[in-house]
Design a protein around this motif. Structure first.
Motif, PDB file in Angstrom:
ATOM      1  N   HIS A 176       6.505  -1.962  12.159  1.00 38.92           N
ATOM      2  CA  HIS A 176       6.239  -0.523  12.296  1.00 38.92           C
ATOM      3  C   HIS A 176       4.754  -0.249  12.430  1.00 38.92           C
ATOM      4  O   HIS A 176       3.928  -1.107  12.157  1.00 38.92           O
ATOM      5  CB  HIS A 176       6.811   0.265  11.114  1.00 38.92           C
ATOM      6  CG  HIS A 176       6.173  -0.005   9.776  1.00 38.92           C
ATOM      7  ND1 HIS A 176       6.620  -0.965   8.902  1.00 38.92           N
ATOM      8  CD2 HIS A 176       5.114   0.567   9.160  1.00 38.92           C
ATOM      9  CE1 HIS A 176       5.884  -0.959   7.800  1.00 38.92           C
ATOM     10  NE2 HIS A 176       4.945  -0.054   7.929  1.00 38.92           N
ATOM     11  N   GLU A 208       6.286   4.942  10.899  1.00 37.20           N
ATOM     12  CA  GLU A 208       6.307   5.336   9.489  1.00 37.20           C
ATOM     13  C   GLU A 208       5.291   6.462   9.297  1.00 37.20           C
ATOM     14  O   GLU A 208       4.090   6.245   9.449  1.00 37.20           O
ATOM     15  CB  GLU A 208       5.916   4.103   8.648  1.00 37.20           C
ATOM     16  CG  GLU A 208       5.879   4.310   7.160  1.00 37.20           C
ATOM     17  CD  GLU A 208       5.488   2.996   6.451  1.00 37.20           C
ATOM     18  OE1 GLU A 208       6.375   2.247   6.028  1.00 37.20           O
ATOM     19  OE2 GLU A 208       4.271   2.722   6.347  1.00 37.20           O
ATOM     20  N   HIS A 238      -1.992   2.107   9.808  1.00 37.33           N
ATOM     21  CA  HIS A 238      -1.827   0.655   9.703  1.00 37.33           C
ATOM     22  C   HIS A 238      -0.765   0.135  10.674  1.00 37.33           C
ATOM     23  O   HIS A 238       0.019   0.897  11.222  1.00 37.33           O
ATOM     24  CB  HIS A 238      -1.484   0.232   8.266  1.00 37.33           C
ATOM     25  CG  HIS A 238      -0.155   0.711   7.765  1.00 37.33           C
ATOM     26  ND1 HIS A 238      -0.005   1.927   7.118  1.00 37.33           N
ATOM     27  CD2 HIS A 238       1.086   0.165   7.809  1.00 37.33           C
ATOM     28  CE1 HIS A 238       1.270   2.078   6.781  1.00 37.33           C
ATOM     29  NE2 HIS A 238       1.965   1.022   7.185  1.00 37.33           N
ATOM     30  N   GLU A 255      -0.248  -4.739   7.421  1.00 38.30           N
ATOM     31  CA  GLU A 255       0.761  -4.877   6.378  1.00 38.30           C
ATOM     32  C   GLU A 255       1.734  -5.974   6.821  1.00 38.30           C
ATOM     33  O   GLU A 255       2.015  -6.103   8.010  1.00 38.30           O
ATOM     34  CB  GLU A 255       1.500  -3.536   6.239  1.00 38.30           C
ATOM     35  CG  GLU A 255       2.644  -3.517   5.245  1.00 38.30           C
ATOM     36  CD  GLU A 255       3.412  -2.184   5.288  1.00 38.30           C
ATOM     37  OE1 GLU A 255       2.964  -1.218   5.935  1.00 38.30           O
ATOM     38  OE2 GLU A 255       4.492  -2.139   4.677  1.00 38.30           O
TER      39      GLU A 255
END
Ligand code: CO
Length: 136
Positions: free
Chosen positions: A7, A54, A78, A128
């Motif tokens: 994502h 997200e 991110h 991430e």
């Protein structure tokens, strides 16, 4: 090591407003919404094929995403990649000299295990990594 793009995280000031924008403009509705007290955020996921967007709204100003918004305004926050084994990946990355924000995985949205890598070590991109449980 990285299985696929999982994502992108986008910081927003107003989650309801952002969701109605995505719905109205891009015809995408949220597949999931969750309050993550640990991270001081509320999250909405927009599923798009195998990956998702997200949307992150901070619960308070002093939180990590709150500080990001203060500094940069809303926008790309991110990028997240899916991995098979997050603990093994963190060990490998650490040995390769990547600076870990989370040396130990934390609980993420939809019961995933997540960890952040410092943007200093990843060409300026907050990164991430995500491990899914067996039910995904
Ligand atoms: Co994320």
């Amino acid at each position: 090591m990285l299985d696929r793009l999982d994502h992108v995280g986008i910081a927003v000031e107003d989650l309801d407003g952002a969701l109605s924008f995505y719905e109205r403009t891009f015809k995408i509705t949220a597949a999931h919404r969750e309050l993550l007290a640990d991270h001081q955020i509320e999250v909405a996921l927009l599923d798009l094929g195998g990956s998702h967007v997200e949307l992150l709204q901070p619960l308070r100003a002093g939180s990590a995403v709150g500080r990001f918004l203060e500094k940069h305004g809303p926008g790309l926050h991110h990028v997240a990649y899916r991995v098979e084994d997050i603990v093994a990946t963190l060990t490998e990355l650490s040995e390769a000299g990547v600076e870990l924000v989370d040396p130990v995985p934390r609980r993420g949205v939809r019961d995933t295990k997540i960890a952040f890598l410092h943007p200093r070590s990843v060409g300026g991109v907050l990164t991430e990594i995500v491990e899914y449980g067996d039910d995904h």
